[in-house]
Design a protein around this motif. Structure first.
Motif, PDB file in Angstrom:
ATOM      1  N   GLU A 130       0.825  -1.213   0.000  1.00 29.34           N
ATOM      2  CA  GLU A 130       0.000   0.000   0.000  1.00 29.34           C
ATOM      3  C   GLU A 130       0.862   1.268   0.000  1.00 29.34           C
ATOM      4  O   GLU A 130       0.608   2.209  -0.747  1.00 29.34           O
ATOM      5  N   ARG A 131       1.905   1.284   0.830  1.00 33.10           N
ATOM      6  CA  ARG A 131       2.759   2.466   0.925  1.00 33.10           C
ATOM      7  C   ARG A 131       3.570   2.665  -0.355  1.00 33.10           C
ATOM      8  O   ARG A 131       3.731   3.776  -0.829  1.00 33.10           O
ATOM      9  N   ARG A 133       2.675   1.785  -3.328  1.00 30.14           N
ATOM     10  CA  ARG A 133       1.712   2.265  -4.331  1.00 30.14           C
ATOM     11  C   ARG A 133       1.434   3.758  -4.140  1.00 30.14           C
ATOM     12  O   ARG A 133       1.410   4.523  -5.095  1.00 30.14           O
ATOM     13  N   GLU A 134       1.252   4.181  -2.882  1.00 35.07           N
ATOM     14  CA  GLU A 134       1.025   5.605  -2.605  1.00 35.07           C
ATOM     15  C   GLU A 134       2.186   6.460  -3.101  1.00 35.07           C
ATOM     16  O   GLU A 134       1.986   7.472  -3.766  1.00 35.07           O
ATOM     17  N   SER A 138       2.139   8.957  -6.325  1.00 41.63           N
ATOM     18  CA  SER A 138       2.369  10.362  -6.034  1.00 41.63           C
ATOM     19  C   SER A 138       3.473  10.929  -6.918  1.00 41.63           C
ATOM     20  O   SER A 138       3.327  11.993  -7.508  1.00 41.63           O
ATOM     21  N   THR A 149       6.234  14.476  -1.750  1.00 33.98           N
ATOM     22  CA  THR A 149       5.624  13.215  -1.337  1.00 33.98           C
ATOM     23  C   THR A 149       5.965  12.909   0.115  1.00 33.98           C
ATOM     24  O   THR A 149       5.094  12.508   0.891  1.00 33.98           O
ATOM     25  N   TYR A 152       3.972  15.208   2.379  1.00 30.64           N
ATOM     26  CA  TYR A 152       2.552  14.853   2.393  1.00 30.64           C
ATOM     27  C   TYR A 152       2.295  13.595   3.215  1.00 30.64           C
ATOM     28  O   TYR A 152       1.337  13.529   3.976  1.00 30.64           O
ATOM     29  N   LEU A 153       3.181  12.592   3.070  1.00 31.32           N
ATOM     30  CA  LEU A 153       2.982  11.326   3.780  1.00 31.32           C
ATOM     31  C   LEU A 153       3.587  11.331   5.181  1.00 31.32           C
ATOM     32  O   LEU A 153       3.394  10.389   5.941  1.00 31.32           O
TER      33      LEU A 153
END
Length: 185
Positions: A130-131, A133-134, A138, A149, A152-153
């Motif tokens: 999941e991370r 992919r994020e 991005s 990025t 933001y994360l």
């Protein structure tokens, strides 16, 4: 047809006009500040002048940026102290990223993806955590920088780089070997 030097000279003329306008507004603001008892009209005019100065300042900044870009041929990066031609090879090539991962780039007109292409993209994205992919979406999907990025994360820039490296390795593996489903007995 206009040439670069024609466009640059037009920008310089615009910059002169904008600076004259800002100077005039600055003088008016200074005059209004000196007046001790401003009427309601004076207060309104002061706020209008402040707004105009802000707008003109933004226009000056944009014009200066465009003029820099036209004259130098590259974008000014935040904190950049030397021109791109004098930067390390890594920084000069960083803008392109890993072009070998961009085999999907073409100069054809945009078209609808086929069902098979969409399924292939879904399979590759499912191979990522999941991370990963994020981070991958991005940076490559939304064209954010690694720093944006990370901010933001809420993670470090080095961590973003690790996730990108892992994601690219997994996507390369998917492209090379395809989806390797586990055998069910």
């Amino acid at each position: 047809m206009k040439y670069t030097y024609d466009i640059a000279s037009e920008y310089r003329e615009d910059l002169k006009r904008l600076n004259k306008e800002k100077f005039a507004r600055d003088r008016e603001r200074a005059f209004l500040k000196e007046v001790e008892d401003l009427s309601n009209d004076g207060i309104e005019r002061m706020s209008e002048v402040e707004a105009e100065i802000s707008l003109i300042s933004g226009m000056i900044s944009s014009t200066e940026y465009a003029l820099f870009w036209i004259e130098s041929g590259h974008e000014r990066m935040a904190g950049e102290k030397r021109p791109i031609t004098n930067q390390s090879k890594k920084k000069r090539t960083q803008l392109w990223g890993n072009i070998e991962h961009s085999n999907y780039l073409s100069y054809e007109a945009p078209r609808e993806l086929t069902r098979e292409e969409l399924e292939l993209i879904d399979d590759m994205m499912r191979a990522l955590s999941e991370r990963e992919r994020e981070v991958y979406l991005s940076v490559y999907g939304k064209c954010n920088t690694q720093e944006q990025t990370a901010e933001y994360l809420g993670i470090q820039t080095g961590t973003v780089k690790k996730y990108l490296d892992r994601a690219r390795a997994k996507i390369d593996r998917e492209l090379k070997y395809g989806s390797q489903g586990s055998l069910v007995i």
